[in-house]
Enzyme design. Structure first.
Site, PDB file in Angstrom:
ATOM      1  N   LYS A  80       0.865  -1.188   0.000  1.00  7.23           N
ATOM      2  CA  LYS A  80       0.000   0.000   0.000  1.00  7.23           C
ATOM      3  C   LYS A  80       0.898   1.234   0.000  1.00  7.23           C
ATOM      4  O   LYS A  80       1.695   1.445   0.922  1.00  7.23           O
ATOM      5  CB  LYS A  80      -0.895  -0.007   1.235  1.00  7.23           C
ATOM      6  N   ARG A 131     -10.736  10.190   1.924  1.00  3.36           N
ATOM      7  CA  ARG A 131     -10.650  10.871   3.227  1.00  3.36           C
ATOM      8  C   ARG A 131     -11.846  11.800   3.427  1.00  3.36           C
ATOM      9  O   ARG A 131     -12.281  12.009   4.555  1.00  3.36           O
ATOM     10  CB  ARG A 131      -9.304  11.571   3.365  1.00  3.36           C
ATOM     11  N   ARG A 166       1.183   9.875   5.690  1.00  6.16           N
ATOM     12  CA  ARG A 166       1.372   8.479   6.085  1.00  6.16           C
ATOM     13  C   ARG A 166       2.691   7.917   5.555  1.00  6.16           C
ATOM     14  O   ARG A 166       2.854   6.716   5.438  1.00  6.16           O
ATOM     15  CB  ARG A 166       0.218   7.627   5.571  1.00  6.16           C
ATOM     16  N   LYS A 176      -2.090  -1.408  -3.916  1.00  3.82           N
ATOM     17  CA  LYS A 176      -2.959  -0.228  -3.864  1.00  3.82           C
ATOM     18  C   LYS A 176      -2.144   1.039  -3.961  1.00  3.82           C
ATOM     19  O   LYS A 176      -1.140   1.119  -3.259  1.00  3.82           O
ATOM     20  CB  LYS A 176      -3.720  -0.277  -2.539  1.00  3.82           C
TER      21      LYS A 176
HETATM   22  C1  PBG Z   1      -7.117   3.184   5.519  1.00  2.88           C
HETATM   23  C2  PBG Z   1      -7.548   3.155   4.092  1.00  2.88           C
HETATM   24  C3  PBG Z   1      -7.430   4.184   3.144  1.00  2.88           C
HETATM   25  C4  PBG Z   1      -8.011   3.718   1.968  1.00  2.88           C
HETATM   26  C5  PBG Z   1      -8.460   2.415   2.213  1.00  2.88           C
HETATM   27  N1  PBG Z   1      -8.142   2.083   3.535  1.00  2.88           N
HETATM   28  C6  PBG Z   1      -6.929   5.568   3.286  1.00  2.88           C
HETATM   29  C7  PBG Z   1      -5.544   5.861   3.656  1.00  2.88           C
HETATM   30  O1  PBG Z   1      -4.670   5.002   3.742  1.00  2.88           O
HETATM   31  O2  PBG Z   1      -5.300   7.047   3.869  1.00  2.88           O
HETATM   32  C8  PBG Z   1      -8.118   4.482   0.689  1.00  2.88           C
HETATM   33  C9  PBG Z   1      -9.085   3.953  -0.322  1.00  2.88           C
HETATM   34  C10 PBG Z   1      -9.397   4.875  -1.444  1.00  2.88           C
HETATM   35  O3  PBG Z   1      -8.780   5.930  -1.642  1.00  2.88           O
HETATM   36  O4  PBG Z   1     -10.333   4.529  -2.178  1.00  2.88           O
HETATM   37  N2  PBG Z   1      -8.153   2.764   6.391  1.00  2.88           N
END
Ligand code: PBG
Length: 335
Positions: A205, A215, A228, A259
């Site tokens: 990720k 968000r 992050r 991702k």
């Molecule tokens: C964290 C999480 C995120 C997404 C899925 N799980 C956000 C992040 O890491 O800031 C993003 C998914 C998307 O943008 O569609 N719980």
């Protein structure tokens, strides 16, 4: 021959165009197919609202009430969708994100309701993280220096995994990128009597700028303009993704994820060639939003681009795609 002599053009014997002459022919020889079975619908459920709330930056996606979530999922099941992944927005956030593991937390309530509605006909997944639940918006416990404390956070994830499994999740999907999270979650599930609950690890990720609309969807802004990058991956690296994947598989991940998707098709390809577990890719909120925004301006044909994106993700080697286009795709497939 009339006109100036321009050199002889040999008549080709190999003509790839023969196989492109009609839609039927193109369908016959197509190498990759996206199926409704391959898709997971990400859905948002929010505590303490009476009506669904539209998410401006994700056209067509809403923050659901428990009731509107149930009807949406019933419609998805009728359309042939096999899986959903839930994200919760609690009424109250706190320092440790306690609503992520509270037995009555909104996602736990939603899992129980959907399990009662659909049983094993639907694969029920829950995103396992605390950022939607923390007041500071980080994916874990923030220490005195402002860093996310890896090992202290693991304890929260273990509790959330057990709460989600108890409520009825078939799959938990840890997305926090803490080291050792899959091992801790596997052990917690096994100890609590859930050896059959699977783990879909968000293994590779990236700290991407494409999560913006998400968000908005979960009302998260990271405190003090933070990011992050201290836990999610750097977009310049691909070997690091393989290392993360290997660790997660060794720790017990049943499926792994890359991702976002489009800017990381090379990572999807490498991962798919490297592992023997199913590979998922998350076509994230920013990818969906870009297609919609350009489509609304008439700059691209949004439907055609959506098909092209989803196909390219499968062509790269993903078996499973998490996408906000799931409902749209299933509706198209019925025609
Ligand atoms: C964290 C999480 C995120 C997404 C899925 N799980 C956000 C992040 O890491 O800031 C993003 C998914 C998307 O943008 O569609 N719980």
């Amino acid at each position: 021959m009339t006109g100036p002599e321009i050199g002889r053009i040999d008549t080709p014997t190999a003509r790839p165009r023969r196989l492109r002459r009609s839609a039927a022919m193109r369908d016959l020889v197509s190498e990759v197919h996206v199926r409704v079975d391959d898709l997971i619908a990400p859905l948002f459920v929010r505590e303490g609202i009476d009506e669904p709330v539209p998410i401006e930056s994700l056209p067509g996606v809403v923050q659901h009430t428990l009731e509107s979530l149930r009807s949406e999922v019933s419609e998805l099941v009728d359309l042939g969708v096999k899986s959903v992944i839930l994200f919760g927005i609690p009424a109250e956030k706190d320092e440790v994100g306690s609503q992520a593991y509270h037995p009555d937390g909104i996602v736990q309530q939603a899992l129980a309701a959907l399990l009662a509605d659909h049983g094993d006909r639907l694969v029920l997944m829950a995103d396992l993280c605390v950022d939607e639940y923390t007041s500071h918006g980080h994916c874990g416990i923030v220490d005195a220096r402002g860093d996310v404390d890896n090992d202290a956070t693991l304890e929260l994830y273990a509790k959330a995994a057990v709460a989600q499994a108890t409520a009825g999740a078939h799959v938990v999907a840890p997305s926090g990128m803490m080291d050792g999270q899959v091992a801790v979650i596997r052990a917690a599930l096994d100890d609590a009597g859930f050896p059959d609950v699977a783990i879909l690890a968000y293994s590779a990720k990236y700290a991407s700028a494409l999560y913006g609309p998400f968000r908005d969807a979960v009302d998260v802004s990271i405190a003090d303009g933070g990011d992050r990058k201290g836990y999610q991956q750097d977009h310049r690296n691909v070997r690091e993704a393989i290392r993360e994947i290997d660790l997660d598989v060794a720790e017990g991940a049943d499926m792994v994820m890359v991702k976002p998707a489009l800017a990381y098709l090379d990572v999807i390809r490498d991962v798919a060639q490297h592992v023997d577990v199913p590979v998922a890719a998350y076509h994230v909120s920013g990818e969906y939003a870009m297609i919609h925004a350009a489509g609304e301006r008439g700059w691209i044909d949004a439907d055609a681009v959506a098909f092209e994106h989803l196909t390219s993700i499968k062509r790269a080697g993903a078996n499973i795609i998490l996408t906000y286009f799931t409902r749209w795709f299933a509706e198209q497939a019925q025609r």
